[in-house]
Write an enzyme that holds these catalytic residues in place. Sequence first.
Site, PDB file in Angstrom:
ATOM      1  N   TRP A   1      -3.215  13.728   4.056  1.00 49.79           N
ATOM      2  CA  TRP A   1      -2.467  14.792   4.730  1.00 49.79           C
ATOM      3  C   TRP A   1      -1.862  15.788   3.752  1.00 49.79           C
ATOM      4  O   TRP A   1      -1.930  17.003   3.978  1.00 49.79           O
ATOM      5  CB  TRP A   1      -1.403  14.202   5.651  1.00 49.79           C
ATOM      6  CG  TRP A   1      -2.031  13.467   6.797  1.00 49.79           C
ATOM      7  CD1 TRP A   1      -1.981  12.119   7.028  1.00 49.79           C
ATOM      8  CD2 TRP A   1      -2.852  14.010   7.852  1.00 49.79           C
ATOM      9  NE1 TRP A   1      -2.703  11.802   8.154  1.00 49.79           N
ATOM     10  CE2 TRP A   1      -3.242  12.937   8.688  1.00 49.79           C
ATOM     11  CE3 TRP A   1      -3.282  15.296   8.163  1.00 49.79           C
ATOM     12  CZ2 TRP A   1      -4.039  13.122   9.817  1.00 49.79           C
ATOM     13  CZ3 TRP A   1      -4.086  15.475   9.293  1.00 49.79           C
ATOM     14  CH2 TRP A   1      -4.454  14.398  10.101  1.00 49.79           C
TER      15      TRP A   1
ATOM     16  N   ASP B   1       6.523  16.696   5.210  1.00 53.97           N
ATOM     17  CA  ASP B   1       5.792  16.325   6.428  1.00 53.97           C
ATOM     18  C   ASP B   1       6.193  14.892   6.761  1.00 53.97           C
ATOM     19  O   ASP B   1       5.841  13.964   6.040  1.00 53.97           O
ATOM     20  CB  ASP B   1       4.284  16.434   6.147  1.00 53.97           C
ATOM     21  CG  ASP B   1       3.425  15.908   7.305  1.00 53.97           C
ATOM     22  OD1 ASP B   1       3.981  15.512   8.355  1.00 53.97           O
ATOM     23  OD2 ASP B   1       2.190  15.905   7.144  1.00 53.97           O
TER      24      ASP B   1
ATOM     25  N   LYS C   1       3.181  10.261  16.705  1.00 55.18           N
ATOM     26  CA  LYS C   1       3.189   8.954  16.029  1.00 55.18           C
ATOM     27  C   LYS C   1       4.423   8.147  16.434  1.00 55.18           C
ATOM     28  O   LYS C   1       4.299   7.026  16.907  1.00 55.18           O
ATOM     29  CB  LYS C   1       3.168   9.101  14.500  1.00 55.18           C
ATOM     30  CG  LYS C   1       2.073   9.926  13.794  1.00 55.18           C
ATOM     31  CD  LYS C   1       0.726   9.916  14.270  1.00 55.18           C
ATOM     32  CE  LYS C   1      -0.426  10.607  13.572  1.00 55.18           C
ATOM     33  NZ  LYS C   1      -0.315  11.828  12.877  1.00 55.18           N
TER      34      LYS C   1
HETATM   35  C1  LIG Z   1      -1.219  12.900  12.189  1.00 59.03           C
HETATM   36  C2  LIG Z   1      -0.660  13.598  11.033  1.00 59.03           C
HETATM   37  C3  LIG Z   1      -0.792  14.991  10.842  1.00 59.03           C
HETATM   38  C4  LIG Z   1      -1.625  15.871  11.738  1.00 59.03           C
HETATM   39  O1  LIG Z   1      -1.165  15.961  13.002  1.00 59.03           O
HETATM   40  P1  LIG Z   1      -1.935  16.811  14.104  1.00 59.03           P
HETATM   41  O2  LIG Z   1      -0.973  16.792  15.233  1.00 59.03           O
HETATM   42  O3  LIG Z   1      -3.211  16.086  14.397  1.00 59.03           O
HETATM   43  O4  LIG Z   1      -2.169  18.164  13.558  1.00 59.03           O
HETATM   44  C5  LIG Z   1      -0.188  15.576   9.756  1.00 59.03           C
HETATM   45  N1  LIG Z   1       0.524  14.839   8.887  1.00 59.03           N
HETATM   46  C6  LIG Z   1       0.660  13.508   9.034  1.00 59.03           C
HETATM   47  C7  LIG Z   1       1.454  12.743   8.025  1.00 59.03           C
HETATM   48  C8  LIG Z   1       0.081  12.852  10.108  1.00 59.03           C
HETATM   49  O5  LIG Z   1       0.219  11.526  10.245  1.00 59.03           O
END
Ligand SMILES: *Cc1c(COP(=O)(O)O)cnc(C)c1O
Length: 328
Positions: A66, A135, A159
């Site tokens: 990511w 993030d 998540k």
């Molecule tokens: C799932 C995830 C993303 C991407 O999320 P989307 O909603 O699919 O764009 C970005 N960063 C992390 C750490 C993730 O787990």
Amino acid sequence: MSHRSGDFSKILSKTESLMRELLDIPDNYKVMFLQGGGSAQFSAVPLNLIGLKPDRSADYIVTGTWSSKAAKEAEKYGKVNVVHPKQDGYTKIPDPSSWTLNPKASYVYYCCNETVHGVEFDFVPETDGVLLVSDMSSNFLSRPVDVSKFGLIFAGAQKNVGCAGVTVVIVREDLLGHALKECPIILDYKVQAENNSLYNTPPCFSIYIMCLVLEWIKNNGGSSAMEKLNRDKSSLIYDIIANSDGFYVCPVEPSCRSRMNVPFRLRTEEGDEALEKEFLDGAAKRGMISLKGHRSVGGIRASLYNAVTLQDTEALAAFMKEFKKQHF
Ligand SMILES: *Cc1c(COP(=O)(O)O)cnc(C)c1O
């Protein structure tokens, strides 16, 4: 229900106040509920922040899929400096003493929990005054966080705090209004903040679900209680791996193993694919699905998000023990 109706307005403000309460968000931060997922933020972050300083550059710590994607996207809008030597694989956080941070960078970016590789920061990087962006998509509200150490935090809800469709962005007010002129209007934090996330139709239903999840977190003891729960759950699985005489192998360095995503292989670091398939089939028969590792890395991955209970985790632990007994 119209997104401009009084009924929805109550849902939106309740969601925001729960979020502020659970994370103790200081008053000089805006909380926004946006669309486009974490991935849209890979573009929005540089589009809004890389122009903060004349150097138009940003520092990235790359510890997995990511953050790697985020760094690649940022390259479109300015200079990206990956602060550490390139890693062979994503199994650890490069030692902070090896980082070369650029004092002229507009911000330092990292991914707090690498969902695919199972690498998690248990410390906040020291940036010597440079703005910090994180993030937190896959460990958001899984533990307390000191928001005041960050310029910006973002997290997709799906998540740990709800369903897909809404992304939370927490940003310090003084960082609004610095977007590059090519920034699309819906990604412009100033526009979104001024419109209270209602510049265009927000993902109303996902926000409503998130509101319910935040209430649930509050009623279950808040972010500290989530931290204990997630530590207990992940220890259960890591202990089985550690005591499996090498039958289960986790490639990640112990100091940065994720409490959210536990990746492991069977028998060797490369894994025994036939046996892994048998493991996944056996787990599915017991109602445990989605244990397959991400397609880019293979193997097994147990994702232990807030919604997974201790009992669920104990069921997985029991299955792992039994499977080892049968196949060791
Ligand atoms: C799932 C995830 C993303 C991407 O999320 P989307 O909603 O699919 O764009 C970005 N960063 C992390 C750490 C993730 O787990």
